[in-house]
Design a protein around this motif. Structure first.
Motif, PDB file in Angstrom:
ATOM      1  N   LYS A   1       0.834  -1.203   0.000  1.00 36.37           N
ATOM      2  CA  LYS A   1       0.000   0.000   0.000  1.00 36.37           C
ATOM      3  C   LYS A   1       0.869   1.254   0.000  1.00 36.37           C
ATOM      4  N   TYR A   2       1.986   1.196   0.739  1.00 34.43           N
ATOM      5  CA  TYR A   2       2.860   2.362   0.852  1.00 34.43           C
ATOM      6  C   TYR A   2       3.520   2.684  -0.487  1.00 34.43           C
ATOM      7  N   LEU A   3       3.812   1.649  -1.260  1.00 37.89           N
ATOM      8  CA  LEU A   3       4.386   1.853  -2.589  1.00 37.89           C
ATOM      9  C   LEU A   3       3.351   2.465  -3.527  1.00 37.89           C
ATOM     10  N   GLU A   4       2.133   1.952  -3.477  1.00 34.42           N
ATOM     11  CA  GLU A   4       1.068   2.479  -4.329  1.00 34.42           C
ATOM     12  C   GLU A   4       0.731   3.927  -3.959  1.00 34.42           C
ATOM     13  N   ASP A   5       0.777   4.232  -2.665  1.00 35.28           N
ATOM     14  CA  ASP A   5       0.531   5.615  -2.230  1.00 35.28           C
ATOM     15  C   ASP A   5       1.588   6.557  -2.819  1.00 35.28           C
ATOM     16  N   GLN A   6       2.825   6.105  -2.804  1.00 34.80           N
ATOM     17  CA  GLN A   6       3.906   6.928  -3.369  1.00 34.80           C
ATOM     18  C   GLN A   6       3.653   7.230  -4.839  1.00 34.80           C
ATOM     19  N   TYR A   7       3.232   6.216  -5.575  1.00 31.72           N
ATOM     20  CA  TYR A   7       3.034   6.393  -7.016  1.00 31.72           C
ATOM     21  C   TYR A   7       1.890   7.373  -7.291  1.00 31.72           C
ATOM     22  N   THR A   8       0.816   7.282  -6.528  1.00 33.80           N
ATOM     23  CA  THR A   8      -0.304   8.208  -6.692  1.00 33.80           C
ATOM     24  C   THR A   8       0.143   9.644  -6.444  1.00 33.80           C
ATOM     25  N   LEU A   9       0.928   9.842  -5.380  1.00 40.28           N
ATOM     26  CA  LEU A   9       1.425  11.177  -5.039  1.00 40.28           C
ATOM     27  C   LEU A   9       2.403  11.683  -6.098  1.00 40.28           C
ATOM     28  N   LEU A  10       3.240  10.778  -6.618  1.00 38.68           N
ATOM     29  CA  LEU A  10       4.204  11.151  -7.656  1.00 38.68           C
ATOM     30  C   LEU A  10       3.489  11.624  -8.920  1.00 38.68           C
ATOM     31  N   GLU A  11       2.487  10.891  -9.339  1.00 41.87           N
ATOM     32  CA  GLU A  11       1.738  11.270 -10.541  1.00 41.87           C
ATOM     33  C   GLU A  11       1.068  12.641 -10.358  1.00 41.87           C
ATOM     34  N   GLU A  12       0.519  12.880  -9.181  1.00 44.57           N
ATOM     35  CA  GLU A  12      -0.122  14.169  -8.919  1.00 44.57           C
ATOM     36  C   GLU A  12       0.894  15.304  -8.947  1.00 44.57           C
ATOM     37  N   SER A  13       2.062  15.066  -8.346  1.00 43.62           N
ATOM     38  CA  SER A  13       3.106  16.098  -8.330  1.00 43.62           C
ATOM     39  C   SER A  13       3.579  16.437  -9.737  1.00 43.62           C
ATOM     40  N   ILE A  14       3.715  15.409 -10.583  1.00 48.37           N
ATOM     41  CA  ILE A  14       4.135  15.636 -11.971  1.00 48.37           C
ATOM     42  C   ILE A  14       3.116  16.504 -12.705  1.00 48.37           C
ATOM     43  N   GLN A  15       1.858  16.198 -12.535  1.00 49.13           N
ATOM     44  CA  GLN A  15       0.817  16.964 -13.221  1.00 49.13           C
ATOM     45  C   GLN A  15       0.792  18.417 -12.769  1.00 49.13           C
ATOM     46  N   VAL A  16       0.959  18.636 -11.465  1.00 53.13           N
ATOM     47  CA  VAL A  16       0.938  20.009 -10.951  1.00 53.13           C
ATOM     48  C   VAL A  16       2.143  20.789 -11.456  1.00 53.13           C
ATOM     49  N   LEU A  17       3.313  20.178 -11.413  1.00 58.81           N
ATOM     50  CA  LEU A  17       4.513  20.876 -11.892  1.00 58.81           C
ATOM     51  C   LEU A  17       4.416  21.193 -13.379  1.00 58.81           C
ATOM     52  N   ARG A  18       3.835  20.298 -14.144  1.00 54.10           N
ATOM     53  CA  ARG A  18       3.651  20.563 -15.587  1.00 54.10           C
ATOM     54  C   ARG A  18       2.770  21.794 -15.808  1.00 54.10           C
ATOM     55  N   SER A  19       1.820  22.005 -14.920  1.00 60.34           N
ATOM     56  CA  SER A  19       0.858  23.089 -15.105  1.00 60.34           C
ATOM     57  C   SER A  19       1.400  24.459 -14.687  1.00 60.34           C
ATOM     58  N   ILE A  20       2.537  24.469 -13.980  1.00 63.88           N
ATOM     59  CA  ILE A  20       3.097  25.734 -13.501  1.00 63.88           C
ATOM     60  C   ILE A  20       3.753  26.475 -14.657  1.00 63.88           C
TER      61      ILE A  20
END
Length: 582
Positions: free
Chosen positions: A495-514
């Motif tokens: 679960k901890y690995l999957e949580d990391q991946y979800t957070l990573l994908e969100e961070s990538i999307q936000v940084l792309r939008s800046i």
């Protein structure tokens, strides 16, 4: 320092070699399915190819015996000389650098082992080991002494000459380095231009006879003076085109240390046994390496990638030294009527060093594997005379070199930053004693600090890796394909690995939008931390499926779970910053 074999007595490092690394894959990539070097020995009877393996089993045994010999030498010889080499500091007098006798003696002993040219081509008389094995070498050497590790790693820059030089240069320079008779140095940095290599001012002027003369100054040049009576060859980046011409106006030259002036050496916080020189070129004779104008784009890139992987491997290497010294001290130091290792807070500090050390090892060795997936094939294509455009279109080179160009700065960032944190924890375990020079941990802390600065600062690597991640994690990006391939190896990710991946994908999307580059750059390190720890967590969980010994598996399960939980918590903090500061 502890005196033992730094390979055979390190159970985790042996586990990496025996069970976690897929040596069949590495050997087939480096030696070729046809074991080209052994075939050449049979055809020519050239003694330089005599040790080339003829099959996978021979290669495996050669690699293992080499690490056993290296571990013995660095664990019982170099480690015992490290304190004297550190305290009997280098001296500078009238253009000459004077080394402690201990450094000269240990260097000459290392020559006798035959292991000096571990990454130099067999054509030049070296061992031509794959990057995966070279990473093991650096981890063992850095545990014993960071300064001496730098000396030997720099010497192996001769691989650049054996790859791109003429036959005469290979024989004259790379072959001498393989025998330890010449050292190498990378002369890139100038007094006013650190990592900004496009702006360098050192000038190379072509003479009527086709030779070159160089004028200029280089600063912070490790090993630029040679070592005692053993001279260096300086791989010097100089401008052959017009000032302001950028990368296309830069070329790399081979310059003998005997022909330059060493204007002084730096007095440094750490790595006292490694000379950091200011070098003055005054109409100095030089030989060009390869072609004009490709100095930065081809040859310097090759040098820096090699050194950055070495720097990355130095992180877990130094951390192993910290861990084992601290483990010994914590078992012997009595406080409140018991060894301090029995105090939970101290035990947690030790456990943290150990799990971070093994995570760094996993990331570094995966980066080395990726390099092995294409580099040997690429070099064979170069030696066959294929032009660059055709080589770049080769599917194996194209895909794996792209992944390597992303993982290398990530590995350098992670190994150097986390390695320094582990050294800091080591000082804390020793308490007040750790802040004195009575114990080796203080030197380890001082020496670890440089790793976040040289071969490109951590901030430079954040900048390089951020663009690669944002591009590579697009829908059909190569980095996404690579990470998908790692994920496919896990049947039941935590679960901890999957949580990391979800957070990573969100961070990538936000940084792309800046839209504002300044904001994006300020937040970029948060993305880098998420990515390196996610990949390391993936590799940690994957490794559990490869460990056969039950006792080691049980230990690794605990360490892996704690590392992945740590990483998920860190990912949440990084993601929170990105979401709220954007």
């Amino acid at each position: 320092m502890i005196s033992n074999n730094y390979f055979t007595d390190d159970e985790d490092l042996k586990l990496f070699f025996d069970e976690i690394i897929d040596w069949k894959e590495i050997i087939e990539e480096s030696e070729g399915l046809e074991f080209f070097a052994h075939k050449k020995y049979l055809e020519t009877n050239d003694s330089r190819y005599e040790m080339a393996p003829s099959n996978i089993e021979e290669a495996y045994e050669l690699y293992k015996s080499s690490l056993e010999s290296l571990g013995e030498f660095f664990g019982t010889e170099v480690s015992q000389a490290s304190k004297a080499m550190d305290q009997n500091e280098l001296k500078y007098n009238d253009g000459k650098v004077i080394f402690p006798q201990e450094t000269i003696d240990i260097y000459e002993k290392f020559i006798q082992t035959g292991l000096m040219g571990y990454s130099i081509s067999r054509e030049a008389g070296g061992l031509e080991f794959p990057a995966s094995l070279c990473a093991f070498f650096v981890m063992i050497m850095a545990r014993a002494d960071v300064s001496f590790c730098m000396t030997t790693t720099l010497l192996n820059l001769a691989q650049i000459v054996s790859r791109y030089g003429t036959k005469e240069q290979i024989e004259k320079y790379a072959a001498e380095a393989a025998q330890g008779q010449r050292l190498f140095a990378m002369a890139l940095t100038e007094p006013d231009f650190g990592s900004d290599l496009n702006s360098i001012r050192t000038i190379a002027t072509k003479q009527e006879d086709g030779s070159y003369r160089i004028t200029g100054t280089k600063r912070f040049i490790s090993q630029g003076c040679g070592l005692g009576e053993y001279p260096s060859l300086l791989l010097t980046l100089a401008r052959t085109g017009k000032a302001g011409g950028g990368a296309r106006g830069l070329s790399v030259f081979i310059v003998k240390s005997e022909d330059v002036v060493v204007a002084g050496i730096e007095k440094k916080m750490g790595i006292h046994a490694s000379p950091t020189c200011e070098i003055v070129y005054d109409n100095t004779p030089a030989e060009i390496l390869g072609e004009e104008g490709l100095g930065l784009t081809r040859y310097t890139a090759g040098m820096t990638n090699f050194m950055r992987l070495g720097s990355a491997a130095g992180g877990p290497g130094g951390s192993a030294g910290v861990y084992y010294e601290c483990f010994k001290y914590a078992n012997e130091r009595i406080q409140f009527g018991k060894p301090i290792i029995e105090i939970p807070a101290v035990a947690e500090l030790l456990d943290k060093i150990k799990r971070e050390m093994n995570a760094m090892r996993l990331f570094v060795l995966e980066t080395a594997r990726v390099i092995d997936k294409y580099q040997h094939h690429q070099i064979r294509l170069e030696k066959e005379g294929l032009d660059d455009s055709r080589i770049r279109k080769d599917e194996r080179v194209k895909f794996w070199s792209t992944i390597a160009s992303t993982l290398t700065p990530l590995a350098k960032y992670y190994g150097s930053e986390e390695g320094h944190k582990c050294a800091s924890i080591g000082v804390q375990i020793y308490g007040g004693a750790g802040y004195t020079e009575d114990y080796e941990v203080s030197r380890m802390f001082r020496d670890s600090r440089i790793n976040t600065i040289y071969e490109g600062t951590s901030q430079i690597h954040v900048r390089i890796a951020t663009g690669a991640i944002l591009a590579g994690m697009s829908g059909d990006g190569n980095l996404r394909k690579y990470i998908n391939s790692l994920q496919a190896n896990l049947t039941s990710p935590s679960k901890y690995l999957e949580d990391q991946y979800t957070l990573l994908e969100e961070s990538i999307q936000v940084l792309r939008s800046i839209k504002a580059d300044e904001v994006k750059e300020r937040l970029a390190e948060n993305l880098i931390v998420q990515m390196v720890r996610y990949i390391s967590s993936l590799l940690y969980e994957r490794a559990l499926g490869k460990i056969k010994t039950q006792v080691q598996l049980n230990n690794w399960k605990v360490e892996c779970k704690n590392y992945v939980i740590d990483s998920a918590a860190i990912a949440k903090a990084c993601n929170y910053r990105i979401l709220n500061f954007a």
